[in-house]
Design a protein around this motif. Structure first.
Motif, PDB file in Angstrom:
ATOM      1  N   LEU A 147      -3.696  -4.998  -6.207  1.00  0.00           N
ATOM      2  CA  LEU A 147      -3.811  -4.758  -4.770  1.00  0.00           C
ATOM      3  C   LEU A 147      -3.120  -3.457  -4.396  1.00  0.00           C
ATOM      4  O   LEU A 147      -3.632  -2.671  -3.600  1.00  0.00           O
ATOM      5  N   ALA A 148      -1.930  -3.253  -4.989  1.00  0.00           N
ATOM      6  CA  ALA A 148      -1.215  -2.001  -4.715  1.00  0.00           C
ATOM      7  C   ALA A 148      -2.040  -0.815  -5.199  1.00  0.00           C
ATOM      8  O   ALA A 148      -2.167   0.213  -4.524  1.00  0.00           O
ATOM      9  N   MET A 149      -2.643  -0.985  -6.382  1.00  0.00           N
ATOM     10  CA  MET A 149      -3.466   0.101  -6.942  1.00  0.00           C
ATOM     11  C   MET A 149      -4.689   0.352  -6.068  1.00  0.00           C
ATOM     12  O   MET A 149      -5.032   1.506  -5.759  1.00  0.00           O
TER      13      MET A 149
ATOM     14  N   GLY B 108       0.837  -1.183   0.000  1.00  0.00           N
ATOM     15  CA  GLY B 108       0.000   0.000   0.000  1.00  0.00           C
ATOM     16  C   GLY B 108       0.872   1.233   0.000  1.00  0.00           C
ATOM     17  O   GLY B 108       2.091   1.148   0.164  1.00  0.00           O
ATOM     18  N   PRO B 109       0.250   2.411  -0.155  1.00  0.00           N
ATOM     19  CA  PRO B 109       1.048   3.636  -0.224  1.00  0.00           C
ATOM     20  C   PRO B 109       1.837   3.861   1.058  1.00  0.00           C
ATOM     21  O   PRO B 109       1.342   3.585   2.150  1.00  0.00           O
ATOM     22  N   GLY B 110       3.044   4.326   0.905  1.00  0.00           N
ATOM     23  CA  GLY B 110       3.873   4.660   2.057  1.00  0.00           C
ATOM     24  C   GLY B 110       4.384   3.461   2.838  1.00  0.00           C
ATOM     25  O   GLY B 110       5.052   3.622   3.851  1.00  0.00           O
ATOM     26  N   GLU B 111       4.058   2.301   2.361  1.00  0.00           N
ATOM     27  CA  GLU B 111       4.462   1.089   3.072  1.00  0.00           C
ATOM     28  C   GLU B 111       5.854   0.703   2.579  1.00  0.00           C
ATOM     29  O   GLU B 111       5.998  -0.077   1.645  1.00  0.00           O
ATOM     30  N   LEU B 112       6.869   1.268   3.215  1.00  0.00           N
ATOM     31  CA  LEU B 112       8.218   1.115   2.668  1.00  0.00           C
ATOM     32  C   LEU B 112       9.188   0.437   3.622  1.00  0.00           C
ATOM     33  O   LEU B 112      10.397   0.515   3.460  1.00  0.00           O
TER      34      LEU B 112
END
Lengths: 584, 300
Positions: A390-392, A325-329
């Motif tokens: 899923l990422a989108m 997901g976004p920001g999941e780094l």
């Protein structure tokens, strides 16, 4: 003696991040403790160029050779990184020789090929061990053992007296238990003898029970003096005996496949990142999820739809979409389906790669970018094709953009990444167990009404992709509103033609025969060109065409791009003409 | 073969019939006898007041203090080349190999260092031919992390000599006169089994290359004295600065070399694991095998 367990170091010889140089039966050992506590006992020799690993750097997880910076993992002694070739994942079988190791009684135990369990010494099981001074002696272990029978010391309570009565017990070949008795007090010391070489040993005495703190220094001094006397007696006796030939410990040959210089990796994809498998779990039938964590520093930014190249231990390179997901780094998460007809890629990740392994990956690349200016986004996933979507979906969800995720799967237990799906909530819909006809009907329904500034993203098996594109076109979705990513090229590749390629920049003319690909011919002639999937799906080997008409056999280029004819994927595409001029 | 004292000496013709640099001529005190060993043989040499170079075999405990050319000694052939005294205990070729650059008038030639290393000659040569260790053994001088990649290069035989061409490696400070990192270009050349040269892009002249040589003087199979020869395009740095730089490099290699096990170079391909960057090392090992070298190596 090679079947026996021997002490080779004291636990206190292994302070944080240190590497200890030990020796057993003529074989040098590099002994080091990883930060987690695991004790490694390795042959003291980097198998690359024979440099002692005891001068290497213990970084807490790996040991790095000083000569060329090769890194070897704790526990396995397997090579994880070869800096001279940062883009290559080292072959898993590059592995230094390691030996079983245990810690007991404050000592590190190992053996060349120890048979059975590490033996216990009953007296030491009953009380806390207290390590005395470890004493190197220039004499054979046999002589040391023999002369331990004349060794004497005082019990801890009677240190100032002398003439204590000594009882000796034998515990196997290399251990003697001596009890000193005087005035009703008894102190027992277990003497382990480490055979270092034919005429060198280390006496490793362990007292049974920890002396009172107040007398500890006196006890240590007493034994220190007694042991020094013992050593002098043993060494003067050894000097009278004939000198022994040093033992020679045979160095194992490296496996035959590691003895040759590997073939050039010209044109192989760069894999600048080293990541560690932090977590691996079964997320659905035949699908494992893997989380990669960075070893050093921050993982690079990714976009939804991006994939990474994973360089597998068996030398293959495979692309996997990120499901983050976004920001999941803090990690990269991928899903890997075990393909029945795996060429070794998915099988390697399913069966061989374990948590803790270091893997080379590329930086994320995005061939499947997500527009975020749509009024509605329709995500259509088939099976493992769900991963980029899923990422989108998470990005759209997080941005409060209108979307729906349709997930076609064979059955409920084939639905992967449920935790993510649960977080997405009502916008996701599973379509389970549909026949091809049923799938088409469902797609007809989903794609029924194209709207202004709406976009479709589809990823899945070839037939489903084709069906989606066809249905979307039939329903009036404009070509540029339908985005898709193939994960393989199902086209039957025609490689029968033969032709010439003119390399404009290299001023070379090469012949591509039938059965060869342009890419292979380039590599044979030392022309460096990146490639990855080598089946016309990933777009890595795209080359600009200056002259000639390409015969496109890839699934990467869109119809419009194919018609322009100014680029081609040289791993599968060719020409029906006589020649092509390429901008290389 | 053994000497009168029972000491084994070299019988390997490939190694015996070569020239070895035993001393830098400017460092030899005139009219004195200097003793050393070469391939386990006890030898002595002297430079006369007239500048004549003499070398002869001695008994291990010989204590002759003076010598003249008319005395009855077991004379050994000598040559002078590139500022060194070369000798041989076998039947060497007529001349020491050529280093054309040493005749160029605008170059500085000097012996940067002569250093004893407890290792075999071929291990020392192999180290000299290796680029991949630069960032680890010579950090901030010949290499620097993360610039660790060894680009592909080519090895070839030229007139019986072994060459590596098209070598490139990142160097933060390629020589004394460098001030910033460069992709240094190298050519490596092995003219005889225990001598190696490298030609390297010169920070002082874009068109020409600096020449650095290692002339290994094998004392025994597992102990050498390495002579480091420089032939540079550098009219800025002092001799002392140049020597210090090279001696620092050497002092970094020495502990690594002395921690290699076994000390003799194993020629069996299965003794150690090569990678592509080791192409030159592999070519060198094969070349030694083809020459039939047995001294200083563990034959396959």
């Amino acid at each position: 003696m090679t079947e026996a367990w021997h002490p080779v170091a004291a636990s206190s010889d292994l302070p944080l991040r240190h590497t200890f140089h030990g020796q057993l039966l003529g074989r040098e050992l590099a002994i080091w403790r990883a930060d987690g506590g695991f004790v490694n006992v390795w042959e003291n020799r980097c198998l690359h160029r024979g440099v002692r690993l005891s001068i290497g750097l213990n970084d807490g997880r790996e040991l790095q050779c000083q000569y060329h910076g090769w890194r070897y993992a704790s526990r396995t002694a397997g090579c994880t990184y070869i800096p001279a070739h940062p883009a290559d994942a080292p072959a898993r079988t590059i592995c230094n020789r390691s030996f079983l190791a245990f810690e007991r009684y404050g000592l590190v135990w190992t053996g060349e090929s120890p048979a059975g369990e590490l033996p216990t010494v009953e007296v030491l099981e009953a009380a806390d061990p207290f390590g005395l001074r470890n004493l190197p002696v220039n004499a054979s272990a046999e002589l040391v053992i023999e002369m331990l029978h004349g060794h004497g010391f005082q019990p801890n309570a009677k240190l100032d007296n002398f003439g204590a009565e000594i009882a000796v017990q034998s515990y196997g070949e290399h251990c003697r238990v001596l009890s000193a008795m005087a005035g009703g007090s008894t102190t027992t010391v277990v003497f382990f003898v480490q055979p270092v070489d034919a005429s060198r040993s280390v006496i490793r005495p362990v007292m049974v029970g920890v002396p009172e703190p107040l007398v500890q220094t006196d006890v240590l001094r007493h034994h220190n003096a007694k042991l020094t006397e013992l050593r002098d007696r043993i060494e003067s006796e050894a000097a009278r005996l004939p000198a022994l030939q040093p033992l020679s410990a045979a160095i194992e040959q490296v496996p035959i496949h590691l003895s040759e210089v590997p073939i050039g990796a010209i044109g192989r994809r760069k894999a600048p990142l080293r990541v560690q498998v932090a977590r691996k779990w079964q997320t659905a039938t035949d699908i494992v999820a893997i989380e990669f964590e960075s070893i050093d520093g921050q993982l690079p930014t990714f976009q939804p739809g991006a994939h990474i190249d994973v360089h597998l231990p068996n030398g293959l390179v495979r692309q996997y979409s990120l499901t983050n997901g976004p920001g999941e780094l803090t990690h990269y998460r991928v899903g890997v389906k075990l393909e029945a007809e795996s060429r070794g890629g998915s099988a390697s990740l399913h069966e061989t790669v374990r948590e803790g392994d270091v893997v080379a990956i590329s930086e994320p690349r995005n061939n499947f970018p997500l527009r975020r200016d749509s009024l509605r986004t329709v995500l259509i996933a088939g099976g493992i094709g769900v991963t980029p979507l899923l990422a989108m979906a998470q990005a759209l969800h997080h941005n409060d953009l209108r979307y729906e995720l349709h997930y076609f799967a064979r059955a409920d237990d084939h639905v992967a990444f449920r935790t993510i799906l649960d977080e997405l909530g009502d916008s996701t819909q599973a379509h389970l167990g549909l026949s091809p006809g049923g799938t088409a009907a469902e797609l007809e329904r989903i794609l029924d009404q194209p709207g202004h500034a709406e976009h479709v993203y589809v990823c899945g098996p070839g037939p489903m992709l084709e069906a989606t594109r066809r249905i979307a076109a039939d329903r009036g979705w404009p070509d540029e509103a339908v985005h898709f990513e193939y994960f393989q090229n199902a086209t039957e590749i025609d490689d029968t033609t033969s032709f010439e390629i003119n390399l404009a920049r290299s001023a070379l003319t090469l012949r591509v025969g039938s059965g060869e690909t342009i890419l292979e011919v380039l590599h044979q002639h030392g022309v460096s060109l990146g490639s990855s999937c080598e089946q016309g799906a990933c777009g890595t080997c795209s080359v600009a065409v200056l002259d000639g008409e390409p015969l496109h056999q890839d699934v990467y280029l869109s119809e419009a791009e194919r018609e322009l004819g100014d680029q081609m994927m040289v791993c599968v595409s060719r020409t029906n003409g006589k020649s092509l001029t390429l901008d290389i | 073969m053994t000497t009168a004292t029972g000491h084994a000496v070299c019988t390997d013709p490939a190694i015996l019939n070569q020239w070895y640099a035993v001393a830098a001529i400017p460092e030899i005190s005139v009219a004195q006898v200097h003793r050393t060993r070469l391939l386990d043989s006890s030898v002595a040499y002297s430079v006369t007041a007239d500048g004549e170079c003499l070398a002869w075999r001695t008994a291990p405990n010989d204590a002759t203090v003076t010598v003249d050319a008319s005395s009855q000694l077991d004379w050994l052939p000598t040559r002078t080349a590139f500022g060194y005294l070369w000798m041989s205990v076998g039947e060497p070729p007529p001349d020491v190999f050529e280093v054309q650059e040493s005749a160029e008038p605008d170059r500085r030639t000097l012996n940067a260092a002569t250093i004893g290393i407890a290792v075999s000659a071929p291990r020392a040569i192999e180290n000299f031919l290796d680029m991949a260790h630069f960032p680890y053994v010579h950090p901030h001088m010949l290499g620097e992390e993360p610039h660790t990649e060894v680009a592909d290069y080519t090895t070839e035989l030229r007139n019986g000599e072994l060459w590596a061409v098209d070598c490139r490696f990142y160097q933060p400070k390629a020589a004394v006169s460098s001030t910033e990192g460069v992709m240094a270009e190298y050519l490596y050349r092995v003219p005889s089994p225990y001598c190696a040269m490298l030609y390297k892009s010169s920070p002082g002249d874009a068109e020409r290359m600096d020449v650095i040589g290692i002339f290994v003087h094998p004392i025994s199979e597992e102990f050498v004295r390495a002579n480091l020869f420089l032939c540079l395009l550098d009219d800025v740095s002092s001799d002392t600065t140049i020597r210090r730089f090279q001696q620092t490099i050497f002092s970094q290699d020495k502990p690594i070399l002395e921690n290699q096990y076994p000390k003799r170079l194993p020629l069996d391909p299965r003794a150690e694991t090569p990678i592509r960057a080791d192409k030159m090392a592999i070519a060198y090992r094969r070349w030694l095998t083809d020459l039939g070298v047995t001294y200083g190596v563990i034959p396959a």
